[in-house]
Design a protein around this motif. Sequence first.
Motif, PDB file in Angstrom:
ATOM      1  N   PRO A  21      -9.333 -10.042   6.947  1.00  0.00           N
ATOM      2  CA  PRO A  21     -10.442 -10.359   6.053  1.00  0.00           C
ATOM      3  C   PRO A  21      -9.929 -10.485   4.620  1.00  0.00           C
ATOM      4  CG  PRO A  21     -10.978  -8.497   7.479  1.00  0.00           C
ATOM      5  CD  PRO A  21      -9.521  -8.797   7.656  1.00  0.00           C
ATOM      6  N   LYS A  22     -10.616 -11.257   3.826  1.00  0.00           N
ATOM      7  CA  LYS A  22     -10.190 -11.505   2.447  1.00  0.00           C
ATOM      8  C   LYS A  22     -10.428 -10.279   1.566  1.00  0.00           C
ATOM      9  CE  LYS A  22      -9.137 -15.808   3.174  1.00  0.00           C
ATOM     10  NZ  LYS A  22      -7.859 -15.959   3.772  1.00  0.00           N
ATOM     11  N   PRO A  23      -9.535 -10.031   0.607  1.00  0.00           N
ATOM     12  CA  PRO A  23      -9.752  -8.934  -0.342  1.00  0.00           C
ATOM     13  C   PRO A  23     -10.843  -9.318  -1.344  1.00  0.00           C
ATOM     14  CG  PRO A  23      -7.799 -10.145  -0.951  1.00  0.00           C
ATOM     15  CD  PRO A  23      -8.293 -10.741   0.344  1.00  0.00           C
ATOM     16  N   PRO A  24     -11.220  -8.406  -2.229  1.00  0.00           N
ATOM     17  CA  PRO A  24     -12.270  -8.716  -3.202  1.00  0.00           C
ATOM     18  C   PRO A  24     -11.888  -9.917  -4.070  1.00  0.00           C
ATOM     19  CG  PRO A  24     -11.571  -6.418  -3.389  1.00  0.00           C
ATOM     20  CD  PRO A  24     -10.657  -7.084  -2.421  1.00  0.00           C
ATOM     21  N   PRO A  25     -12.892 -10.616  -4.594  1.00  0.00           N
ATOM     22  CA  PRO A  25     -12.611 -11.732  -5.510  1.00  0.00           C
ATOM     23  C   PRO A  25     -11.731 -11.258  -6.666  1.00  0.00           C
ATOM     24  CG  PRO A  25     -14.950 -11.647  -4.980  1.00  0.00           C
ATOM     25  CD  PRO A  25     -14.329 -10.412  -4.402  1.00  0.00           C
ATOM     26  N   GLY A  26     -10.756 -12.073  -7.028  1.00  0.00           N
ATOM     27  CA  GLY A  26      -9.855 -11.729  -8.119  1.00  0.00           C
ATOM     28  C   GLY A  26      -8.603 -11.004  -7.674  1.00  0.00           C
ATOM     29  N   VAL A  27      -8.506 -10.684  -6.373  1.00  0.00           N
ATOM     30  CA  VAL A  27      -7.322  -9.997  -5.851  1.00  0.00           C
ATOM     31  C   VAL A  27      -6.515 -10.995  -5.033  1.00  0.00           C
ATOM     32  CG1 VAL A  27      -6.482  -8.161  -4.341  1.00  0.00           C
ATOM     33  CG2 VAL A  27      -8.461  -7.754  -5.813  1.00  0.00           C
ATOM     34  N   ASP A  28      -5.252 -11.125  -5.340  1.00  0.00           N
ATOM     35  CA  ASP A  28      -4.337 -12.029  -4.646  1.00  0.00           C
ATOM     36  C   ASP A  28      -3.886 -11.353  -3.344  1.00  0.00           C
ATOM     37  OD1 ASP A  28      -2.059 -13.402  -3.714  1.00  0.00           O
ATOM     38  OD2 ASP A  28      -1.437 -13.939  -5.739  1.00  0.00           O
ATOM     39  N   ALA A  29      -4.349 -11.862  -2.208  1.00  0.00           N
ATOM     40  CA  ALA A  29      -4.049 -11.263  -0.906  1.00  0.00           C
ATOM     41  C   ALA A  29      -2.550 -11.234  -0.616  1.00  0.00           C
ATOM     42  CB  ALA A  29      -4.784 -12.014   0.199  1.00  0.00           C
ATOM     43  N   GLU A  30      -1.850 -12.296  -0.982  1.00  0.00           N
ATOM     44  CA  GLU A  30      -0.411 -12.338  -0.730  1.00  0.00           C
ATOM     45  C   GLU A  30       0.324 -11.300  -1.569  1.00  0.00           C
ATOM     46  OE1 GLU A  30       1.448 -16.229  -0.693  1.00  0.00           O
ATOM     47  OE2 GLU A  30      -0.449 -17.101  -0.015  1.00  0.00           O
ATOM     48  N   LEU A  31      -0.049 -11.169  -2.836  1.00  0.00           N
ATOM     49  CA  LEU A  31       0.573 -10.166  -3.703  1.00  0.00           C
ATOM     50  C   LEU A  31       0.274  -8.765  -3.189  1.00  0.00           C
ATOM     51  CD1 LEU A  31       2.142  -9.326  -6.234  1.00  0.00           C
ATOM     52  CD2 LEU A  31      -0.014  -9.497  -7.510  1.00  0.00           C
ATOM     53  N   LEU A  32      -0.959  -8.522  -2.777  1.00  0.00           N
ATOM     54  CA  LEU A  32      -1.325  -7.214  -2.252  1.00  0.00           C
ATOM     55  C   LEU A  32      -0.507  -6.886  -1.004  1.00  0.00           C
ATOM     56  CD1 LEU A  32      -3.058  -4.672  -2.219  1.00  0.00           C
ATOM     57  CD2 LEU A  32      -4.831  -5.998  -1.031  1.00  0.00           C
ATOM     58  N   ALA A  33      -0.403  -7.830  -0.075  1.00  0.00           N
ATOM     59  CA  ALA A  33       0.388  -7.609   1.145  1.00  0.00           C
ATOM     60  C   ALA A  33       1.855  -7.373   0.815  1.00  0.00           C
ATOM     61  CB  ALA A  33       0.244  -8.796   2.090  1.00  0.00           C
ATOM     62  N   GLN A  34       2.369  -8.130  -0.126  1.00  0.00           N
ATOM     63  CA  GLN A  34       3.768  -7.969  -0.527  1.00  0.00           C
ATOM     64  C   GLN A  34       3.995  -6.585  -1.127  1.00  0.00           C
ATOM     65  OE1 GLN A  34       5.155 -11.032  -3.154  1.00  0.00           O
ATOM     66  NE2 GLN A  34       7.056  -9.984  -3.606  1.00  0.00           N
ATOM     67  N   GLU A  35       3.103  -6.136  -2.000  1.00  0.00           N
ATOM     68  CA  GLU A  35       3.277  -4.844  -2.654  1.00  0.00           C
ATOM     69  C   GLU A  35       3.110  -3.679  -1.674  1.00  0.00           C
ATOM     70  OE1 GLU A  35       4.583  -4.269  -5.583  1.00  0.00           O
ATOM     71  OE2 GLU A  35       4.762  -6.433  -5.767  1.00  0.00           O
ATOM     72  N   ILE A  36       2.151  -3.794  -0.761  1.00  0.00           N
ATOM     73  CA  ILE A  36       2.018  -2.756   0.265  1.00  0.00           C
ATOM     74  C   ILE A  36       3.269  -2.735   1.124  1.00  0.00           C
ATOM     75  CG2 ILE A  36       0.780  -2.049   2.355  1.00  0.00           C
ATOM     76  CD1 ILE A  36      -1.781  -3.113   1.020  1.00  0.00           C
ATOM     77  N   GLY A  37       3.745  -3.919   1.509  1.00  0.00           N
ATOM     78  CA  GLY A  37       4.964  -4.003   2.309  1.00  0.00           C
ATOM     79  C   GLY A  37       6.163  -3.403   1.614  1.00  0.00           C
ATOM     80  N   GLY A  54     -20.161   3.020   2.117  1.00  0.00           N
ATOM     81  CA  GLY A  54     -20.620   2.191   3.231  1.00  0.00           C
ATOM     82  C   GLY A  54     -20.417   2.874   4.566  1.00  0.00           C
ATOM     83  N   ASN A  55     -20.439   2.054   5.614  1.00  0.00           N
ATOM     84  CA  ASN A  55     -20.308   2.573   6.970  1.00  0.00           C
ATOM     85  C   ASN A  55     -18.873   2.557   7.485  1.00  0.00           C
ATOM     86  OD1 ASN A  55     -19.868  -0.121   7.424  1.00  0.00           O
ATOM     87  ND2 ASN A  55     -21.629  -0.429   8.763  1.00  0.00           N
ATOM     88  N   GLY A  56     -17.934   2.171   6.641  1.00  0.00           N
ATOM     89  CA  GLY A  56     -16.533   2.121   7.049  1.00  0.00           C
ATOM     90  C   GLY A  56     -16.122   0.794   7.649  1.00  0.00           C
ATOM     91  N   GLU A  57     -16.944  -0.246   7.488  1.00  0.00           N
ATOM     92  CA  GLU A  57     -16.588  -1.567   8.000  1.00  0.00           C
ATOM     93  C   GLU A  57     -15.382  -2.098   7.230  1.00  0.00           C
ATOM     94  OE1 GLU A  57     -18.375  -6.083   8.260  1.00  0.00           O
ATOM     95  OE2 GLU A  57     -19.764  -4.412   7.997  1.00  0.00           O
ATOM     96  N   VAL A  58     -14.402  -2.574   7.948  1.00  0.00           N
ATOM     97  CA  VAL A  58     -13.165  -3.076   7.347  1.00  0.00           C
ATOM     98  C   VAL A  58     -13.457  -4.350   6.575  1.00  0.00           C
ATOM     99  CG1 VAL A  58     -10.841  -3.961   7.810  1.00  0.00           C
ATOM    100  CG2 VAL A  58     -11.749  -2.066   9.169  1.00  0.00           C
ATOM    101  N   VAL A  59     -13.073  -4.355   5.282  1.00  0.00           N
ATOM    102  CA  VAL A  59     -13.213  -5.561   4.470  1.00  0.00           C
ATOM    103  C   VAL A  59     -11.860  -6.224   4.209  1.00  0.00           C
ATOM    104  CG1 VAL A  59     -15.356  -4.775   3.374  1.00  0.00           C
ATOM    105  CG2 VAL A  59     -13.162  -4.315   2.258  1.00  0.00           C
ATOM    106  N   HIS A  60     -10.790  -5.492   4.450  1.00  0.00           N
ATOM    107  CA  HIS A  60      -9.449  -6.061   4.325  1.00  0.00           C
ATOM    108  C   HIS A  60      -8.490  -5.174   5.110  1.00  0.00           C
ATOM    109  CE1 HIS A  60      -6.413  -8.699   2.689  1.00  0.00           C
ATOM    110  NE2 HIS A  60      -5.721  -7.670   2.288  1.00  0.00           N
ATOM    111  N   ARG A  61      -7.422  -5.804   5.660  1.00  0.00           N
ATOM    112  CA  ARG A  61      -6.479  -5.052   6.492  1.00  0.00           C
ATOM    113  C   ARG A  61      -5.051  -5.483   6.205  1.00  0.00           C
ATOM    114  NH1 ARG A  61      -7.254  -7.268  11.245  1.00  0.00           N
ATOM    115  NH2 ARG A  61      -5.247  -8.283  11.302  1.00  0.00           N
TER     116      ARG A  61
END
Length: 155
Positions: A21-37, A54-61
């Motif tokens: 799923p896509k991260p919040p608006p304004g967050v670069d998904a590729e940069l986030l994945a790279q930094e977590i990696g 919330g109920n714990g529904e995954v918004v990004h993985r």
Amino acid sequence: MSYALRIAAMAAVLAVVACTPKPPPGVDAELLAQEIGNAVGSDSTCVLFAKAGGNGEVVHRYGTHLTCGRTLPSCEGGSVTAADMLKRAAKGEVLSLSCDTVVEDARTVGWVTGPVAQTGPAKDLVYVAVMEGDRALPGREIRTRLEAAFRVAKL
């Protein structure tokens, strides 16, 4: 780093990002994945994000469905999945846990839950991170590394 190794690393990051799923608006998904990696990435790493309160529904993985779906020791007694721990994070629980998973193979698990950021595009998100294996980091170390990665990714 050789050119071929860079291409392979980028392909791995894109594979993780492509099916999530896509991260919040304004967050670069590729940069986030790279930094977590770079911070805690391995085949045994899963990081899930949900809305705080919330109920714990995954918004990004970050991580595969298989890695994120494993049932592992909770380090509090019993077994849980990352989704179970994400529900706790959504309710405001902040945890840093570590324990053995298989003593004879020296495998451990590290769990972390908490808010992603105080300000910025992810201020309403919480996360759970888990690593399991013979090279898994303790929960406190996972938290320290991820907090730095989140800052670099501008969360």
